[in-house]
Design an enzyme around this catalytic site. Structure first.
Site, PDB file in Angstrom:
ATOM      1  N   THR A 197     -12.866   0.090  -4.280  1.00  0.00           N
ATOM      2  CA  THR A 197     -12.304   0.526  -3.005  1.00  0.00           C
ATOM      3  C   THR A 197     -13.342   1.276  -2.170  1.00  0.00           C
ATOM      4  OG1 THR A 197     -10.404   1.670  -2.016  1.00  0.00           O
ATOM      5  CG2 THR A 197     -11.428   2.704  -3.949  1.00  0.00           C
ATOM      6  N   ASP A 209       0.854  -1.185   0.000  1.00  0.00           N
ATOM      7  CA  ASP A 209       0.000   0.000   0.000  1.00  0.00           C
ATOM      8  C   ASP A 209       0.891   1.236   0.000  1.00  0.00           C
ATOM      9  OD1 ASP A 209      -2.250   1.531   0.031  1.00  0.00           O
ATOM     10  OD2 ASP A 209      -2.748   1.180   2.132  1.00  0.00           O
ATOM     11  N   LYS A 248      -9.072   1.404 -10.252  1.00  0.00           N
ATOM     12  CA  LYS A 248      -9.599   1.524  -8.897  1.00  0.00           C
ATOM     13  C   LYS A 248     -10.762   2.526  -8.892  1.00  0.00           C
ATOM     14  CE  LYS A 248      -7.351   1.610  -4.356  1.00  0.00           C
ATOM     15  NZ  LYS A 248      -6.088   2.010  -3.684  1.00  0.00           N
ATOM     16  N   PHE A 304     -12.408  -2.095   3.789  1.00  0.00           N
ATOM     17  CA  PHE A 304     -11.492  -1.402   4.691  1.00  0.00           C
ATOM     18  C   PHE A 304     -11.664  -1.911   6.121  1.00  0.00           C
ATOM     19  CE2 PHE A 304     -10.113   2.736   2.433  1.00  0.00           C
ATOM     20  CZ  PHE A 304      -9.900   2.041   1.259  1.00  0.00           C
ATOM     21  N   GLU A 329      -6.123   4.707  -9.612  1.00  0.00           N
ATOM     22  CA  GLU A 329      -7.431   5.208  -9.195  1.00  0.00           C
ATOM     23  C   GLU A 329      -8.064   6.214 -10.156  1.00  0.00           C
ATOM     24  OE1 GLU A 329      -9.498   6.242  -4.967  1.00  0.00           O
ATOM     25  OE2 GLU A 329      -7.617   5.171  -5.202  1.00  0.00           O
TER      26      GLU A 329
END
Length: 316
Positions: free
Chosen positions: A155, A17, A131, A177, A95
Site C-alpha cells: 500500500t 474500503d 498489508k 493511490f 495492516e
C-alpha cells in the site's frame, strides 16, 4: 438500465474500503481492506462494541508487558478481519504497523504473528493479505513472505519505482493511490479540478497497469484512495478497485453504462535487470509527489495507531 456499480463489477472486482460490516453486507464486495484509520472508526460502530470490549479484555490478559498495547491492536485487527472474512468470499487485508515501515525483519515478524492469530481464529492464510507500506524495506519483507506462502498487499504506492520493485519482488497485490496523487497536484498547481482522463492519479495508475501488462507481471493492481466516482469509472477494467461506502452508495444509486478505461492491446516488452536499492531510492526521491505522500501516509497511519492505543488505554 443498470447502475454504475453493477456495470463496474462486470469489468473489475470491487473491494470495500471499510470495516463496517453492514456496508460490506450491503454492497457485496469480493474483498475488504482495513487499516488503522478504519479500525479507529470501528470504535464508533455499534456492531463492534461487544467484540472490541471482549478482545481488549482477553488480549490484555495474554500480554502484560511492554508490548501489551501492540498485542491488543494486533488482536483487534485480526478480530475485525475475522468478522469481515465471514461475509466476503475473497480476502481481507490486514495492516502491519506503520512504525515498522522501515524495518524489514520486524515487518516479517509482525506478518507471521498476524497470520498465526488468524489461524487460531479459524481463518486460513489464503483468506488474508498482509498489508505493508511500499518502502524498500516493506517490499523486501513482502518478497520473503510471499515465498513462505504469505501473500501481501503493498500500500501507499505513489511512484513508478515502487511499482516496479513490487512487480519484481512477486508480490500478490499492489494498491496505487489515486486520490492522494490528485490532492498533491491540486495543491501544488492550484488547479481546482481535472477531467477523469487528465486526473494525475488516474494517469499514474493507468501507467502502472500498462507497465505490468507489457512485461507480463501477475501482480494484481488495485486502484485505491478515490475522491470521486469519475476516477473509479476511468479505471474500470483494472483487476480490483477498493472503494469507500460513500462512493459505493453513490454508484449504486446512479444509472449509466460503464466502459473499460484500461488498455488491453499492449505490446510485450523485455523486463530487463531488477531495480537496485540505490536506483529505487533515487528514482522514488526524485518524484516530489511520491516522496511527500509516502512519508505523509506513514505518519498519518502512525498517528491513527496512537489514537487507537489511547482508546485502548482508556478501556484498560
Amino acid at each position: 438500465m443498470t447502475t454504475q456499480l453493477e456495470g463496474l463489477k462486470k469489468f473489475s472486482k470491487v473491494v470495500a474500503d471499510t470495516g463496517d460490516l453492514e456496508a460490506i453486507k450491503k454492497y457485496q464486495p469480493v474483498d475488504a481492506t482495513t487499516n488503522p484509520s478504519l479500525i479507529l472508526k470501528a470504535f464508533d460502530l455499534p456492531g463492534y462494541k461487544e467484540l472490541i470490549d471482549t478482545v481488549v479484555k482477553e488480549a490484555a490478559a495474554e500480554e502484560t508487558g511492554e508490548g501489551q498495547i501492540d498485542h491488543i491492536i494486533d488482536r483487534l485487527s485480526v478480530a475485525m478481519g475475522t468478522e469481515i472474512s465471514k461475509i466476503v468470499p475473497g480476502r481481507v487485508s490486514t495492516e502491519v504497523a506503520a512504525k515498522l515501515s522501515y524495518d524489514k525483519d520486524a515487518s516479517i515478524a509482525k506478518a507471521r504473528k498476524l497470520i498465526d492469530l488468524y489461524k487460531k481464529a479459524g481463518v486460513s492464510s489464503d483468506k488474508v493479505l498482509i498489508k505493508l507500506a511500499s518502502t524498500w524495506e516493506g517490499i523486501q519483507a513482502a518478497e520473503i513472505l510471499e515465498k513462505e506462502g504469505i501473500q501481501c498487499n503493498l500500500t501507499l504506492l505513489f511512484s513508478d519505482a515502487q511499482a516496479r520493485a513490487c512487480f519484481e519482488a512477486g508480490v500478490f497485490l499492489i494498491s496505487p493511490f489515486v486520490g492522494r496523487v490528485l490532492d498533491w497536484y491540486k495543491k501544488e498547481t492550484g488547479t481546482e479540478s481535472y477531467s477523469a482522463d487528465e486526473d494525475p492519479g488516474v494517469k499514474f495508475v493507468r501507467g502502472v497497469a500498462k507497465y505490468a501488462s507489457e512485461r507480463g507481471y501477475e501482480t494484481i493492481v488495485m486502484g485505491a484512495s478515490f475522491r470521486n466516482t469519475d476516477e473509479i469509472l476511468a479505471l474500470a477494467g483494472l483487476n480490483r478497485l477498493t472503494i469507500s461506502p460513500a462512493l459505493l452508495e453513490e454508484m449504486s444509486n446512479t444509472e449509466g453504462e460503464v466502459e473499460s478505461g484500461i488498455a488491453t492491446d499492449v505490446q510485450k516488452v523485455e523486463r530487463g535487470d531488477r531495480i537496485t536499492e540505490a536506483e529505487f531510492r533515487w528514482q522514488h526521491s526524485a518524484d516530489p509527489m511520491a516522496n511527500d505522500k509516502l512519508a505523509e501516509g506513514i505518519r498519518n497511519f502512525a498517528k491513527d495507531t496512537e489514537k487507537l492505543a489511547e482508546l485502548i488505554r482508556q478501556k484498560l
